[in-house]
Scaffold this active site. Structure first.
Site, PDB file in Angstrom:
ATOM      1  N   ARG A 123     -18.242 -17.183  -7.983  1.00  0.00           N
ATOM      2  CA  ARG A 123     -18.088 -15.808  -8.503  1.00  0.00           C
ATOM      3  C   ARG A 123     -18.291 -14.736  -7.443  1.00  0.00           C
ATOM      4  O   ARG A 123     -18.613 -13.595  -7.743  1.00  0.00           O
ATOM      5  CB  ARG A 123     -19.016 -15.557  -9.682  1.00  0.00           C
ATOM      6  CG  ARG A 123     -18.782 -16.521 -10.817  1.00  0.00           C
ATOM      7  CD  ARG A 123     -19.556 -16.161 -12.058  1.00  0.00           C
ATOM      8  NE  ARG A 123     -19.295 -17.154 -13.077  1.00  0.00           N
ATOM      9  CZ  ARG A 123     -19.940 -18.308 -13.178  1.00  0.00           C
ATOM     10  NH1 ARG A 123     -20.910 -18.590 -12.326  1.00  0.00           N
ATOM     11  NH2 ARG A 123     -19.634 -19.165 -14.117  1.00  0.00           N
ATOM     12  N   LYS A 145      -7.534  -5.570  -1.069  1.00  0.00           N
ATOM     13  CA  LYS A 145      -6.570  -6.341  -1.866  1.00  0.00           C
ATOM     14  C   LYS A 145      -6.520  -7.758  -1.306  1.00  0.00           C
ATOM     15  O   LYS A 145      -6.290  -7.942  -0.096  1.00  0.00           O
ATOM     16  CB  LYS A 145      -5.174  -5.723  -1.783  1.00  0.00           C
ATOM     17  CG  LYS A 145      -4.980  -4.515  -2.666  1.00  0.00           C
ATOM     18  CD  LYS A 145      -3.503  -4.155  -2.692  1.00  0.00           C
ATOM     19  CE  LYS A 145      -3.240  -2.895  -3.475  1.00  0.00           C
ATOM     20  NZ  LYS A 145      -1.828  -2.494  -3.413  1.00  0.00           N
ATOM     21  N   GLU A 187       3.917  -0.325   9.963  1.00  0.00           N
ATOM     22  CA  GLU A 187       2.874   0.245   9.086  1.00  0.00           C
ATOM     23  C   GLU A 187       2.225   1.461   9.747  1.00  0.00           C
ATOM     24  O   GLU A 187       1.829   2.418   9.079  1.00  0.00           O
ATOM     25  CB  GLU A 187       1.816  -0.814   8.739  1.00  0.00           C
ATOM     26  CG  GLU A 187       2.364  -2.098   8.098  1.00  0.00           C
ATOM     27  CD  GLU A 187       2.873  -1.940   6.655  1.00  0.00           C
ATOM     28  OE1 GLU A 187       2.695  -0.856   6.065  1.00  0.00           O
ATOM     29  OE2 GLU A 187       3.464  -2.908   6.133  1.00  0.00           O
ATOM     30  N   LYS A 229      -5.759   4.873   6.026  1.00  0.00           N
ATOM     31  CA  LYS A 229      -5.771   3.954   4.881  1.00  0.00           C
ATOM     32  C   LYS A 229      -7.107   4.045   4.140  1.00  0.00           C
ATOM     33  O   LYS A 229      -7.148   4.089   2.911  1.00  0.00           O
ATOM     34  CB  LYS A 229      -5.479   2.517   5.326  1.00  0.00           C
ATOM     35  CG  LYS A 229      -5.486   1.582   4.120  1.00  0.00           C
ATOM     36  CD  LYS A 229      -4.633   0.369   4.234  1.00  0.00           C
ATOM     37  CE  LYS A 229      -4.637  -0.372   2.891  1.00  0.00           C
ATOM     38  NZ  LYS A 229      -4.088  -1.704   2.943  1.00  0.00           N
ATOM     39  N   GLU A 239      -5.610   1.516  -7.049  1.00  0.00           N
ATOM     40  CA  GLU A 239      -4.219   1.962  -7.126  1.00  0.00           C
ATOM     41  C   GLU A 239      -3.835   2.473  -8.505  1.00  0.00           C
ATOM     42  O   GLU A 239      -2.870   2.023  -9.110  1.00  0.00           O
ATOM     43  CB  GLU A 239      -3.254   0.851  -6.666  1.00  0.00           C
ATOM     44  CG  GLU A 239      -1.887   1.405  -6.318  1.00  0.00           C
ATOM     45  CD  GLU A 239      -1.018   0.434  -5.512  1.00  0.00           C
ATOM     46  OE1 GLU A 239      -1.524  -0.199  -4.581  1.00  0.00           O
ATOM     47  OE2 GLU A 239       0.168   0.353  -5.846  1.00  0.00           O
ATOM     48  N   ARG A 243      -3.087   5.859  -4.145  1.00  0.00           N
ATOM     49  CA  ARG A 243      -2.975   4.702  -3.243  1.00  0.00           C
ATOM     50  C   ARG A 243      -1.520   4.226  -3.131  1.00  0.00           C
ATOM     51  O   ARG A 243      -1.129   3.633  -2.121  1.00  0.00           O
ATOM     52  CB  ARG A 243      -3.893   3.561  -3.718  1.00  0.00           C
ATOM     53  CG  ARG A 243      -3.918   2.396  -2.747  1.00  0.00           C
ATOM     54  CD  ARG A 243      -5.009   1.377  -3.029  1.00  0.00           C
ATOM     55  NE  ARG A 243      -4.889   0.265  -2.090  1.00  0.00           N
ATOM     56  CZ  ARG A 243      -5.819  -0.622  -1.823  1.00  0.00           C
ATOM     57  NH1 ARG A 243      -6.988  -0.544  -2.435  1.00  0.00           N
ATOM     58  NH2 ARG A 243      -5.617  -1.599  -0.969  1.00  0.00           N
ATOM     59  N   ASN A 247       2.708   2.581  -0.213  1.00  0.00           N
ATOM     60  CA  ASN A 247       3.883   1.715  -0.395  1.00  0.00           C
ATOM     61  C   ASN A 247       5.175   2.377   0.080  1.00  0.00           C
ATOM     62  O   ASN A 247       6.265   1.887  -0.239  1.00  0.00           O
ATOM     63  CB  ASN A 247       4.028   1.327  -1.874  1.00  0.00           C
ATOM     64  CG  ASN A 247       2.867   0.467  -2.322  1.00  0.00           C
ATOM     65  OD1 ASN A 247       2.367  -0.348  -1.567  1.00  0.00           O
ATOM     66  ND2 ASN A 247       2.413   0.675  -3.563  1.00  0.00           N
ATOM     67  N   HIS A 250       8.264   0.399   0.922  1.00  0.00           N
ATOM     68  CA  HIS A 250       8.064  -0.954   0.404  1.00  0.00           C
ATOM     69  C   HIS A 250       8.984  -1.305  -0.762  1.00  0.00           C
ATOM     70  O   HIS A 250       9.266  -2.479  -0.986  1.00  0.00           O
ATOM     71  CB  HIS A 250       6.601  -1.168  -0.009  1.00  0.00           C
ATOM     72  CG  HIS A 250       5.680  -1.353   1.168  1.00  0.00           C
ATOM     73  ND1 HIS A 250       5.538  -0.398   2.156  1.00  0.00           N
ATOM     74  CD2 HIS A 250       4.868  -2.376   1.532  1.00  0.00           C
ATOM     75  CE1 HIS A 250       4.667  -0.830   3.055  1.00  0.00           C
ATOM     76  NE2 HIS A 250       4.247  -2.026   2.709  1.00  0.00           N
ATOM     77  N   HIS A 254      10.733  -4.576  -0.115  1.00  0.00           N
ATOM     78  CA  HIS A 254      10.538  -5.795  -0.916  1.00  0.00           C
ATOM     79  C   HIS A 254      11.869  -6.355  -1.384  1.00  0.00           C
ATOM     80  O   HIS A 254      12.052  -7.576  -1.459  1.00  0.00           O
ATOM     81  CB  HIS A 254       9.630  -5.517  -2.112  1.00  0.00           C
ATOM     82  CG  HIS A 254       8.179  -5.404  -1.738  1.00  0.00           C
ATOM     83  ND1 HIS A 254       7.239  -4.787  -2.525  1.00  0.00           N
ATOM     84  CD2 HIS A 254       7.516  -5.839  -0.642  1.00  0.00           C
ATOM     85  CE1 HIS A 254       6.064  -4.841  -1.923  1.00  0.00           C
ATOM     86  NE2 HIS A 254       6.203  -5.472  -0.785  1.00  0.00           N
ATOM     87  N   HIS A 267       7.967  -8.986   6.875  1.00  0.00           N
ATOM     88  CA  HIS A 267       7.554  -7.880   6.010  1.00  0.00           C
ATOM     89  C   HIS A 267       7.668  -6.521   6.727  1.00  0.00           C
ATOM     90  O   HIS A 267       8.255  -5.577   6.193  1.00  0.00           O
ATOM     91  CB  HIS A 267       6.109  -8.136   5.552  1.00  0.00           C
ATOM     92  CG  HIS A 267       5.534  -7.051   4.711  1.00  0.00           C
ATOM     93  ND1 HIS A 267       5.943  -6.808   3.418  1.00  0.00           N
ATOM     94  CD2 HIS A 267       4.583  -6.120   4.986  1.00  0.00           C
ATOM     95  CE1 HIS A 267       5.267  -5.783   2.941  1.00  0.00           C
ATOM     96  NE2 HIS A 267       4.434  -5.342   3.866  1.00  0.00           N
TER      97      HIS A 267
END
Ligand SMILES: NC(=O)c1ccc[n+]([C@@H]2O[C@H](COP(=O)([O-])OP(=O)(O)OC[C@H]3O[C@@H](n4cnc5c(N)ncnc54)[C@H](O)[C@@H]3O)[C@@H](O)[C@H]2O)c1
Length: 364
Positions: A123, A145, A187, A229, A239, A243, A247, A250, A254, A267
């Protein structure tokens, strides 16, 4: 060589990011986190042989009771459940407990998997990020993330889980392939474009030095990108709103990654091209001048990133974007610039998006 330390401000989950060349050898930075503890290094078969021995020696110097290592196969295709299971196997086989510290040594794939394993093992166990790609140093190691891919979607299984520390040794970039370096620059350009025009100027002016791996320059941009960031993440850890501006590029990116099959376009390459498409859309919407849009495209090209989308066909592009997880109740949300240096999310007129894609070369 300058060393930087900044703090990600998240209340009781706040943590430091240390940035500098040679930090893998700085036992004093690890000591508060590992002294008297068992450590599990999670790495891969590429990065492990390069840096794990050095890290292990430093951890021992920092007072780690025992150091174990799990080395995973290299590649986005292994960011999956069976490979994650190998981390849990190693933790259990080595009798690790709730006090064990997991140290992720590698790029974004290892950081995301190691972080997710740390969030779930017993946990939640303490976790340290040692990012070794430019992309992971400026982006994925900051913000909490973590996760793995599912056959039906990228990053679909995961958790928000903050590390105790991020330790970025800029010198690890000396062994990074050129193509991966450019992905990190995508980025970095993104951070300038959405939040800080002076930073964008600096990146533009120093592109040759960055591509030549001037470590002092790289440390400076890693620091500034992490600041940007961290500031956004501090305002919106999960998010719910702002936030999402991270993206930028993106949504189109994507679609390129998915449409070409993961691994064909990296990416960062897809994000670079995605930013160029998004900027052109912004120009058509009157949110960017023609000069600003052309300038962003030039910076992307200077970073040795692609600026022309693959000919997937406009229908296919639209379908892939609608599937993207950022598509909200049917309508696609785009991150759009408000001039260079500012961004917000907004829907866009579908006909205009289609026209942009077609005229940028995405096919009919
Ligand atoms: N968590 C987040 O917020 C976030 C943000 C962006 C991206 N990501 C994730 O990050 C991943 C991409 O990360 P990445 O671009 O770092 O890719 P990666 O982790 O696959 O690393 C790229 C390649 O470089 C190699 N490598 C790493 N460091 C090296 C070094 N110092 N020298 C030589 N080779 C080295 C790796 O073994 C790999 O082959 C994706 O899975 C993406 O989903 C996560």
């Amino acid at each position: 060589m300058t060393q930087y330390t900044l703090e990600v401000d998240l209340g009781e989950r706040s943590y430091p990011i240390h940035i500098g060349a040679g930090l893998l050898g700085h036992a004093n930075l690890f000591q508060p986190h590992v002294n008297g503890k068992t450590v599990m290094i999670c790495t891969n078969t590429t990065v492990g042989p390069l840096y794990a021995d050095r890290l292990k020696a430093t951890l021992q110097q920092a007072g780690a009771k025992q150091t174990h290592m799990v080395s995973l196969p290299d590649g986005e295709e292994f960011k999956d459940w069976p490979t994650l299971q190998r981390v849990f196997d190693a933790l259990l086989q080595n009798h690790c407990d709730r006090k064990t510290v997991l140290v992720a040594l590698g790029g974004g794939v290892i950081g995301d998997m190691g972080g997710f394993a740390a969030s779930a093992f017993m946990r939640g166990i303490p976790f340290i990020q040692v990012p070794t790609t430019l992309l992971s140093q400026v982006d994925s190691s900051v913000g909490g993330k973590t996760g793995i891919n599912h056959p039906l979607g990228k990053n679909m299984i995961g958790a928000f889980y903050q590390p105790q520390m991020v330790l970025t040794d800029i010198a690890t970039l000396n062994t990074l392939p050129d193509r991966e370096l450019s992905c990190g620059l995508a980025e970095i350009i993104k951070h300038g474009a959405i939040a800080d025009t002076e930073y964008l100027d600096m990146v533009e002016d120093n592109m040759p030095g960055l591509l030549n791996r001037d470590l002092e320059l790289l440390a400076l941009v890693v620091k500034r990108s992490c600041e940007i960031k961290a500031e956004v993440v501090s305002k919106d850890e999960r998010e719910g709103g702002i936030r999402a501006i991270l993206n930028f590029g993106h949504t189109f990116g994507h679609a390129i990654e998915a449409g070409m099959g993961y691994g064909q376009w990296y990416h960062g390459e897809a994000v670079g091209c995605g930013m160029v498409i998004a900027a052109d859309l912004c120009r058509r919407m009157g949110r960017l001048s023609a000069e600003e849009s052309a300038r962003l495209k030039k910076i992307v090209i200077d970073a040795r990133l692609p600026a022309i989308p693959p000919r997937l066909g406009v229908d296919k592009f639209m379908e892939l974007m609608a599937h993207d997880k950022k598509a909200d109740s049917g309508s696609i949300k785009y991150v759009l610039l408000n001039g260079l240096g500012g961004a917000s999310t907004s829907p866009a007129d579908e006909a205009l998006v289609r026209q942009t894609l077609q005229e940028m070369g995405a096919g009919d």
